[in-house]
Design an enzyme around this catalytic site. Structure first.
Site, PDB file in Angstrom:
ATOM      1  CG  PHE A   1      32.494-153.680 -48.104  1.00  0.00           C
ATOM      2  CD1 PHE A   1      32.036-154.988 -48.039  1.00  0.00           C
ATOM      3  CD2 PHE A   1      33.850-153.451 -47.890  1.00  0.00           C
ATOM      4  CE1 PHE A   1      32.897-156.041 -47.760  1.00  0.00           C
ATOM      5  CE2 PHE A   1      34.723-154.488 -47.618  1.00  0.00           C
ATOM      6  CZ  PHE A   1      34.241-155.782 -47.553  1.00  0.00           C
TER       7      PHE A   1
ATOM      8  CG  ASP B   1      25.506-157.499 -58.951  1.00  0.00           C
ATOM      9  OD1 ASP B   1      25.813-156.515 -58.271  1.00  0.00           O
ATOM     10  OD2 ASP B   1      24.822-158.430 -58.505  1.00  0.00           O
TER      11      ASP B   1
END
Length: 395
Positions: free
Chosen positions: A99, A171
């Protein structure tokens, strides 16, 4: 009996979603960890809905990075939901999240709170920019990290437009760094008995990917651009394209001249006699290369270049690469039978261990598939589980 997998007995409570975090936790699961994926009731991981697909929440994007996990769909906004997740964390080895900075603290599972519950816990977090600094409030997103870190700026030449690199290298790289951090912390815990915090950021991972370029910039004040080398590039052919790298040889231009069947050795020309002059005259050199490559097929030129030991490859689509014999030999495509999606083909783990190879022990979970199973393992009886379901906490 087969040898135990490296992470047998390790339990991971997985708050991750999209790609960075799930790529990390899937590899942990591939090598034996019991990964319990915490998902939002009714929606789950954002990748369950990131693209329209006939299989809905069990689409290929989700399936690609969520095998070897169990799904618990629970409302962590409720006190009861927080209690359940807290009970899971109290018995876990690792908690992983990706997050924005501060979100885990807001939902009650920040590092200090988790450490209070479980001093042996490894608390691992992947964010965009970290807990401090002017960008700490920003979300971690692949393209944004490309732009901030300098990766997007560097291209083969100034006349090539700035653009997004189409594969999510930020990522994936950050997810692999997150996994490495978890493994290092587990090794440390074996010695000390104590858990610790593991933090990685997309920003740092992208800077770190540019180690050579950054060291040159920091110490010499000049840019290194591997895509701008005068004897390298991508050149259209009569039926496709060839990628050529003219490097790691005593006189690569001489050998390129031979491979391309040029009437003369270009390295003997005064204007191309040194690497510095080749840089200076790159446009002219590459014009010559393009004209020659365009006159024959990809297969022809690859064969000619390989005869001169010049590094080269045909430029292929992903579909072609997946069907390549080398992909099959390396066993990089696996098959799973999923209860919703049916036969699923996906990429296997890229790390090959001779005695304890990665295994598919569980297909990617349906949303909330393991609610009752996981809670029962943590001492919740049927009556309490039904009460949580009736309250809408577990669904």
């Amino acid at each position: 009996m087969p040898a135990p997998l490296p992470l047998d007995g390790i339990t991971v409570v997985d708050f991750t979603q999209v790609y960075l975090g799930p790529s990390c936790t899937q590899l942990l699961g591939d090598y034996g960890a019991d990964v319990v994926k915490i998902e939002r009731p009714g929606a789950g991981d954002l990748s369950r809905s990131s693209i329209p697909d006939p299989d809905g929440p069990d689409n290929p994007i989700f399936l690609s990075i969520n095998r070897n996990k169990r799904s618990v769909s629970i409302d962590t906004r409720t006190a009861e939901g927080k209690q359940v997740v807290g009970d899971l964390i109290a018995e876990a080895d690792v908690v992983v999240s990706n997050f924005r900075s501060g979100v885990m603290e807001r939902i009650g599972f920040g590092y200090e709170e988790c450490r209070r519950r479980n001093p042996r816990l490894i608390w691992a977090s992947g964010t965009g920019f970290g807990e401090e600094g002017p960008y700490r409030h920003k979300g971690g997103q692949d393209v944004i990290a490309q732009a901030y870190s300098g990766v997007m700026w560097r291209r083969a030449s100034d006349d090539v437009p700035l653009s997004v690199y189409p594969t999510t290298l930020c990522d994936y790289t950050t997810g692999m760094h997150l996994m490495q951090g978890v493994l290092l912390a587990l090794l440390t815990r074996d010695r000390t008995g104590e858990g610790q915090k593991v933090e990685v950021t997309m920003y740092d991972s992208m800077l770190h990917m540019q180690m050579q370029e950054a060291c040159m910039q920091l110490n010499r004040g000049r840019e290194v651009n591997w895509a701008a080398m005068p004897l390298s590039g991508v050149f259209p052919t009569a039926d496709g394209a060839v990628c050529m790298v003219g490097a790691f040889k005593e006189n690569p231009l001489r050998d390129i001249s031979t491979a391309l069947e040029l009437p003369e050795d270009l390295s003997t020309r005064p204007e191309y006699a040194t690497p510095a002059l080749q840089f200076e005259h790159k446009p002219e050199l590459q014009t010559i290369f393009r004209e020659r490559f365009g006159g024959n097929t990809t297969e022809y030129w690859v064969k000619r270049l390989e005869e001169q030991d010049i590094l080269c490859a045909p430029v292929r689509s992903l579909a072609e690469a997946l069907e390549d014999e080398q992909t099959a030999v390396n066993r990089m495509v696996l098959e799973m039978q999923h209860p919703t999606a049916g036969r699923v083909r996906a990429l296997a783990a890229p790390i090959r261990l001779s005695d304890t190879p990665a295994q598919v022990r569980r297909v990617p979970p349906r949303l909330g598939e393991h609610n009752e199973e996981v809670l029962a393992e943590h001492g919740y009886d049927a009556e309490r589980i039904e009460a949580l379901k009736a309250a809408g906490v577990l669904r």
